[in-house]
Design a protein around this motif. Structure first.
Motif, mmCIF file in Angstrom:
data_model
loop_
_atom_site.group_PDB
_atom_site.id
_atom_site.type_symbol
_atom_site.label_atom_id
_atom_site.label_comp_id
_atom_site.label_asym_id
_atom_site.label_seq_id
_atom_site.Cartn_x
_atom_site.Cartn_y
_atom_site.Cartn_z
ATOM 1 N N PRO A 97 9.204 2.832 -8.632
ATOM 2 C CA PRO A 97 9.060 2.887 -7.439
ATOM 3 C C PRO A 97 9.895 3.403 -6.383
ATOM 4 O O PRO A 97 9.043 3.797 -5.508
ATOM 5 C CB PRO A 97 8.183 1.560 -7.891
ATOM 6 N N ARG A 98 10.838 2.766 -5.995
ATOM 7 C CA ARG A 98 11.632 2.595 -4.771
ATOM 8 C C ARG A 98 12.215 3.841 -4.639
ATOM 9 O O ARG A 98 12.111 4.196 -3.625
ATOM 10 C CB ARG A 98 13.490 2.397 -5.839
ATOM 11 N N ALA A 112 1.487 1.774 -4.562
ATOM 12 C CA ALA A 112 2.238 1.743 -3.391
ATOM 13 C C ALA A 112 2.148 3.045 -2.633
ATOM 14 O O ALA A 112 2.538 3.464 -1.770
ATOM 15 C CB ALA A 112 3.809 1.795 -3.644
ATOM 16 N N CYS A 113 1.531 4.217 -2.975
ATOM 17 C CA CYS A 113 1.901 5.614 -2.230
ATOM 18 C C CYS A 113 0.494 6.067 -1.987
ATOM 19 O O CYS A 113 0.040 7.058 -3.023
ATOM 20 C CB CYS A 113 2.922 6.382 -2.956
ATOM 21 N N LEU A 162 2.381 1.289 -10.823
ATOM 22 C CA LEU A 162 2.360 0.592 -9.533
ATOM 23 C C LEU A 162 2.772 1.453 -8.301
ATOM 24 O O LEU A 162 2.559 1.218 -6.983
ATOM 25 C CB LEU A 162 4.109 -0.088 -10.323
ATOM 26 N N CYS A 163 3.517 2.733 -8.369
ATOM 27 C CA CYS A 163 3.521 4.108 -7.073
ATOM 28 C C CYS A 163 2.721 4.584 -6.681
ATOM 29 O O CYS A 163 2.723 4.564 -5.447
ATOM 30 C CB CYS A 163 4.753 5.177 -7.937
ATOM 31 N N GLU A 172 8.927 5.872 -3.477
ATOM 32 C CA GLU A 172 8.203 5.494 -2.395
ATOM 33 C C GLU A 172 9.030 6.206 -1.123
ATOM 34 O O GLU A 172 8.679 6.978 0.111
ATOM 35 C CB GLU A 172 8.274 4.153 -2.198
ATOM 36 N N GLU A 231 4.879 2.108 -14.756
ATOM 37 C CA GLU A 231 5.715 2.303 -12.938
ATOM 38 C C GLU A 231 5.390 2.743 -12.069
ATOM 39 O O GLU A 231 5.388 2.863 -11.459
ATOM 40 C CB GLU A 231 7.147 2.742 -13.469
ATOM 41 N N ARG A 271 2.905 -7.027 -6.447
ATOM 42 C CA ARG A 271 2.442 -6.513 -5.507
ATOM 43 C C ARG A 271 0.762 -6.807 -5.657
ATOM 44 O O ARG A 271 -0.187 -5.663 -5.621
ATOM 45 C CB ARG A 271 2.824 -4.947 -6.513
#
Length: 415
Positions: free
Chosen positions: A87-88, A120-121, A116-117, A91, A113, A186
């Protein structure tokens, strides 16, 4: 368009993503490649931008890595430090081009994961590359749960229960606590079962094997695009070593033995192979980068090589004895080489069963390998004219195999 490719594992897991990544780049797209640090040279040689992820090499010595049922949990735990970085990195890449149309293509074990991405995006699409049929849970035949075939008379409801029971025993206790913790941070709902969650994360699934090897099943995730085998070799035209050339020219076609490049626990396999070929009067090529697992002495009828592209080697051999990895299986099918598949874990049992059902070879469970059993199995494969003819027929199916362009076009449509 911007494509981010992320994978884990051995070179066999990496090469299909390189096959896709190079094609996407050649079509004018931006491609960023995330993979284990030890594979950096492969990715950079392919001309792709590489982002290294931490790799736990000690997992190769874990006693349960190649266990028929416990192996997946070992792989899962070993890959979590790398996947935690996904994710880091995604992003950060998204911030560089906030308005790009973007697809994240991942190995199935990276799908939690990837989800999760996506949260976030905004606008990010997720695609999964399913490398082998066994990675896609189904209740339809042919069905194996690890090494155990499920009889055709077992009803679909019972098969679903068996799948969930296997996941609840082998993967859920290891995977769910960490996954649900990350999701809670999250504000996302918890996951109750990995087998009911992972296949339905992607916006698009790519089955990287042809329908003549595994026909699509009604309960596979949709939408799904089925392609041919991703036969990528980093150096397909590499010249064989002088020692190998001399060996191949020095007698009858040998039998090639490989337990997989990532297998460092194959001492018994090679000892059984050495005794079996000596008993049968065969010549052999042993392929492994881990010389410490070879017998102390190899006679003149055995040639050891760290690595040789199968594409260049298989036309010169009598048979291939291997672990049943999907990439190795596909190379043998393309070459029309008779196979003896010696599966240990993961998708290998299913791949072996499909080879046998198609008439391309035989199978011997790795847990049952002894010199005597290896010799008997080799007698049924080497010099078997019917098996050779059937293997040659299977190779002809590759003539109509679609290339990577259709797959790339489907990914671009998703973007």
């Amino acid at each position: 368009m911007h494509f981010i490719l992320a994978t884990i594992g051995s070179a066999g897991d990496l090469f299909p993503f390189l096959w896709i990544g190079r094609a996407l780049r050649e079509r004018g797209n931006r491609v960023d490649f995330l993979g284990p640090e030890q594979h950096a040279h492969y990715v950079k040689a392919a001309g792709l931008t590489f982002h290294g992820l931490p790799a736990d090499m000690a997992v190769l010595d874990h006693p349960d890595l190649w266990h028929a049922t416990r192996g997946l949990a070992v792989v899962w735990e070993a890959t979590r430090p790398a996947m935690a970085q996904l994710p880091r990195v995604v992003e950060a890449l998204a911030r560089e081009q906030p308005n790009a149309r973007r697809v994240l293509l991942v190995h199935p074990l990276a799908l939690p994961e990837a989800d999760l991405c996506r949260h976030a995006c905004p606008g990010l699409k997720v695609a999964a590359a399913w490398l082998a049929p066994a990675n896609l849970p189904t209740v339809h035949d042919p069905l194996l749960l690890g090494p155990w075939p499920v009889p055709a008379w077992v009803p679909h409801g019972a098969r679903r229960w068996l799948w969930r029971a296997l996941a609840a025993y082998s993967l859920d206790p290891v995977a769910l606590p960490g996954l649900n913790k990350a999701r809670a941070q999250r504000g996302l709902p918890r996951v109750a079962s990995m087998i009911d969650f992972i296949p339905f994360v992607p916006d698009l699934s790519l089955a990287l094997f042809p329908d003549w090897f595994a026909a699509p099943q009604p309960d596979w995730p949709q939408p799904l695009y089925q392609a041919g085998f991703p036969l990528h070799d980093p150096a397909p035209n590499a010249a064989p070593s002088a020692a190998l050339r001399a060996f191949l020219d020095g007698g009858k076609p040998p039998v090639v033995f490989t337990p997989g490049t990532g297998n460092r626990q194959a001492r018994g396999y090679f000892e059984a192979a050495a005794q079996a070929v000596a008993e049968l009067g065969l010549r052999a090529v042993f392929l492994t980068p881990h010389a410490e697992q070879l017998p102390a002495t190899l006679g003149p009828h055995v040639c050891w090589q760290e690595y040789v592209p199968l594409r260049s080697l298989l036309p010169h051999v009598a048979a291939l004895v291997h672990h049943g990895g999907i990439g190795t299986t596909a190379e043998a099918l393309r070459a029309g080489t008779p196979q003896l598949v010696v599966p240990l874990a993961h998708d290998q049992f299913d791949n072996a069963a499909r080879v046998v059902a198609m008439g391309g070879g035989a199978s011997l469970h790795a847990a049952r390998v002894t010199p005597a059993r290896m010799a008997r199995a080799l007698q049924g494969v080497v010099g078997n004219t019917q098996l050779a003819a059937q293997s040659a027929g299977l190779a002809m199916r590759f003539a109509g195999q679609g290339g990577v362009d259709g797959l790339c076009a489907r990914l671009e449509t998703l973007a």
